[in-house]
Design an enzyme around this catalytic site. Structure first.
Site, PDB file in Angstrom:
ATOM      1  N   SER A  95       1.442  -3.946  -4.029  1.00 42.86           N
ATOM      2  CA  SER A  95       1.149  -2.563  -3.686  1.00 42.86           C
ATOM      3  C   SER A  95       1.985  -2.073  -2.511  1.00 42.86           C
ATOM      4  CB  SER A  95      -0.353  -2.444  -3.411  1.00 42.86           C
ATOM      5  OG  SER A  95      -0.763  -1.106  -3.399  1.00 42.86           O
ATOM      6  N   ASP A 101      16.456  -1.518  -1.352  1.00 41.48           N
ATOM      7  CA  ASP A 101      17.258  -0.412  -1.880  1.00 41.48           C
ATOM      8  C   ASP A 101      18.188   0.180  -0.824  1.00 41.48           C
ATOM      9  OD1 ASP A 101      16.094  -0.732  -4.340  1.00 41.48           O
ATOM     10  OD2 ASP A 101      14.557   0.788  -4.013  1.00 41.48           O
ATOM     11  N   LYS A 139       2.086  -4.402  -8.642  1.00 36.36           N
ATOM     12  CA  LYS A 139       1.058  -3.371  -8.600  1.00 36.36           C
ATOM     13  C   LYS A 139       1.687  -2.080  -8.076  1.00 36.36           C
ATOM     14  CE  LYS A 139      -2.740  -1.154  -7.072  1.00 36.36           C
ATOM     15  NZ  LYS A 139      -2.784   0.030  -6.195  1.00 36.36           N
TER      16      LYS A 139
END
Length: 703
Positions: free
Chosen positions: A475, A486, A500
């Site tokens: 999560s 990224d 999740k």
């Protein structure tokens, strides 16, 4: 409504109740007496509200119809008897009469059949435990060659009571054999198992209507996705405590010990610690509010006692205590404690420095362990500048580590199941300049972007960075790790994360009725959207793949979103505009090569890999022998292999071998994953100092 990223477990209730962070307000009637289960008027009201929310707001746009009802029935049965040890085939066939009716029971129809099914479960459980207790009248013959199949989750339901008797005969025999192998005589085995089985029966008798209703509503919600759920009023409060890491109480951790509530430890800085009278291993026998009469709590449910002790700040609670070692009937003492705020510091972020020897010097790698993404919204809304926050704590720890002269940093997010979304974006902002952190698509298809909340383009740390994750990192942990990856801000090291990637809203159901029940209606956690990386890829189902993978004892084939039947799928949306650092592909290749070369001669790494192989072999087993000689030989063989592995490691490291496994302390066991992460960060530091890695150059990524 509160928009939050919840973790692998929808709440931390189980953890809180097990640790029993204390506090107050409950009925003065004993909750021990068994009751007949029946739906309450508020249950039907809650069911109707939940059904409306699901049809209007859930991401799947699911219709609560007969097809869903069938799934709910299967889920409800599984939640009651997942290992198929209680129900008979005839029970399951009888339940099938409700297969296309449960959707109506969370609407206009009565919930009575749901409670009737639970009563069948309780009846079967009592039958089984009473049968188990009778088995303790006679010592089993452990010389027979027979096996016990402990995993029955995929097997057929038992056809007859006699078939269940045989299953439970072997289960009891296995329980007894485990204790016999631990050097218990038969009298000792009888004592331990009879107490164990009687405790289970007592817990069955202490169940309440709300427990039954919550079990059913969660079976209903989980048919939509694994993270939608219903919380009773009491468990709603436990969730708030888990997210804020604070509550008002006395500051102690409890557990049940036979019929008593036992003090496990005293939380530093809390009222009990300051007072000094309450001690670990004391037993609480009665509780009173202020000057009111003491209420006997022997035999009560743990969470009922917790609620009785918990209460408002500056209020007084009196505890009747049986000190450690005192026999029943001995004089007891009564102590008074003034409740105050208790901070659960052990669940907050903390730091250490790992020293890595390399090239004739020691490199200091800072490690910050982040167990969850927490924020005390209540304190924040009250204007408390010292409110608890993951980001605030990590920023402070970074400053302290840099004062000590660290060369690189590891953020340890292993086992971090998530928490507040705001903390995930704010924490990302400590390491990247302004820009988007994550994208959200709601149930209507609308896409929004969540940016670094700090408007000033600054970072708290710009040195070599690695994020350590495992399969239980979920999560909010995945949002943070994905952003770091990224933006090419650091390396992700460890294991593929949980996967999740959904967002939940918390709906306080009391807000949606004109006259809330006195006990409250609880709250609904509902999945209303999905999260996407700035690249457009979802973290749902697939999680975040590490740049450098480390071996792990966690089996990804049995843990994670991808193994959950109702999980939402992976997909993509458009990339959003963001500015990343120079790609780290070549750096990752070099660091991976160094890591692989280093592990070939690392005794600790070999110890971890060999241990994982043994665990994987044991996972394939579904049965165990009930023959004493066979099991004893297996145990001796397992212990000998473990001792051999440990001593091979110790000798390779120049340490003295140990004679037995019992001679080892927890400190003797290495944290191989953390050590490898620190070594990789050290490689990053050295490479940068040798100018083999150029300073980061930005590159615009366009949608």
């Amino acid at each position: 409504m509160n928009n939050r990223v919840t973790g692998i477990l929808t709440t931390a209730t189980a953890v809180l109740l097990a640790a029993a962070a204390l506090s107050a307000l409950a009925t003065t009637e004993s909750p021990m007496d068994s009751q007949d289960f029946a739906p309450q008027p508020r249950h039907e009201k809650i069911g109707q509200l939940v059904k409306e929310f699901i049809q209007k707001s859930h991401y799947r746009h699911a219709e609560v119809d007969d097809d869903l009802s069938s799934l709910v029935l299967d889920n409800y049965i599984k939640s009651l008897d997942s290992n198929r040890m209680y129900f008979l085939t005839s029970d399951i066939k009888a339940f099938d009469a409700y297969r296309d009716k449960l959707d109506d029971m969370v609407g206009p129809e009565s919930l009575e059949p749901v409670f009737d099914m639970f009563e069948v479960y309780r009846t079967r459980a009592r039958e089984r435990l009473n049968y188990a207790l009778k088995q303790l009248d006679t010592e089993p013959d452990f010389s027979l060659d027979e096996d016990f199949k402990f995993d029955r989750s995929e097997m057929d339901w038992a056809e007859t009571t006699e078939e269940l008797d045989e299953i439970w005969r072997k289960r009891v025999k296995n329980d007894a054999l485990n204790l016999t192998l631990a050097d218990k005589d038969w009298e000792g085995v009888q004592e331990v198992l009879s107490k164990r089985y009687l405790r289970f029966l007592k817990r069955m008798d202490q169940l309440k209507n709300d427990d039954v209703f919550e079990t059913f509503m969660n079976a209903f919600a989980h048919t939509l996705d694994p993270h939608s759920s219903y919380l009773s009023p009491r468990n709603s409060e436990e969730y708030r405590i888990a997210m804020s890491l604070s509550y008002f109480g006395i500051g102690a951790s409890l557990q049940t010990d036979d019929d008593y509530v036992l003090v496990v430890n005293i939380i530093p800085g809390g009222p009990a610690a300051i007072d000094g009278e309450l001690q670990p291993k004391d037993r609480i026998t009665a509780v009173a509010q202020g000057d009111e009469e003491l209420v006997d709590v022997i035999g009560w449910r743990l969470d009922d006692v917790v609620q009785l002790i918990r209460g408002p700040a500056e209020s007084v609670v009196r505890l009747q205590i049986m000190p450690e070692g005192a026999l029943p009937g001995a004089p007891e003492k009564v102590i008074s404690l003034t409740r105050n705020q208790v901070k659960l510091e052990e669940q907050a972020a903390k730091s250490e420095i790992v020293t890595v020897p390399r090239d004739g010097r020691d490199w200091n790698i800072g490690v910050i362990d982040v167990p969850s993404f927490y924020r005390d919204y209540r304190a924040l809304s009250n204007g408390d500048k010292n409110y608890t926050s993951t980001t605030k704590d990590v920023k402070r720890l970074i400053e302290e580590l840099e004062e000590q002269g660290i060369d690189g940093l590891v953020l340890d997010l292993r086992n971090n199941g998530g928490g507040h979304l705001t903390e995930a974006t704010a924490l990302s902002g400590l390491f990247i300049d302004n820009g988007p952190v994550v994208q959200l698509r709601n149930a209507n298809g609308r896409i929004s972007r969540l940016d670094d909340p700090d408007p000033v383009p600054r970072v708290a740390y710009n040195g070599p960075l690695a994020v350590l994750v495992n399969r239980y990192s979920a999560s909010a942990s995945e949002i943070f790790a994905a952003a770091i990856q990224d933006y090419a801000r650091g390396l992700i090291i460890g294991q593929q994360t949980f996967g999740k990637g959904t967002v939940q809203n918390l709906y306080s159901l009391d807000q949606y009725v004109r006259r809330p029940e006195a006990d409250g209606l609880g709250q609904l956690t509902l999945t209303i959207g999905k999260y996407y990386r700035v690249t457009g890829e979802s973290t749902q189902h697939r999680g975040v793949n590490p740049d450098i993978e480390l071996p792990s004892q966690i089996d990804a084939a049995t843990v994670g979103e991808s193994v959950r039947e109702s999980a939402l799928p992976w997909d993509t949306i458009r990339t959003t505009k963001f500015t990343a650092g120079e790609a780290l592909d070549s750096t990752i290749a070099t660091l991976t090569s160094n890591y692989i070369a280093r592990t070939k001669s690392d005794p600790d790494f070999k110890f971890l890999v060999d241990g994982i192989q043994e665990i994987e072999e044991s996972r394939l087993r579904k049965t165990v022998s009930l023959n004493f000689d066979v099991r004893q030989e297996e145990r001796k063989s397992d212990t000998a292999r473990r001792l051999q592995r440990e001593n091979e490691r110790r000798v390779s490291l120049g340490l003295e071998p140990v004679e037995t496994i019992e001679d080892l302390d927890d400190e003797d066991l290495p944290d191989v994953q953390l050590d490898q992460a620190a070594a990789i960060v050290t490689d990053m530091v050295i490479e940068q100092r040798q100018d083999n890695i150029r300073p980061a150059q930005t590159a615009q990524v366009k949608p």
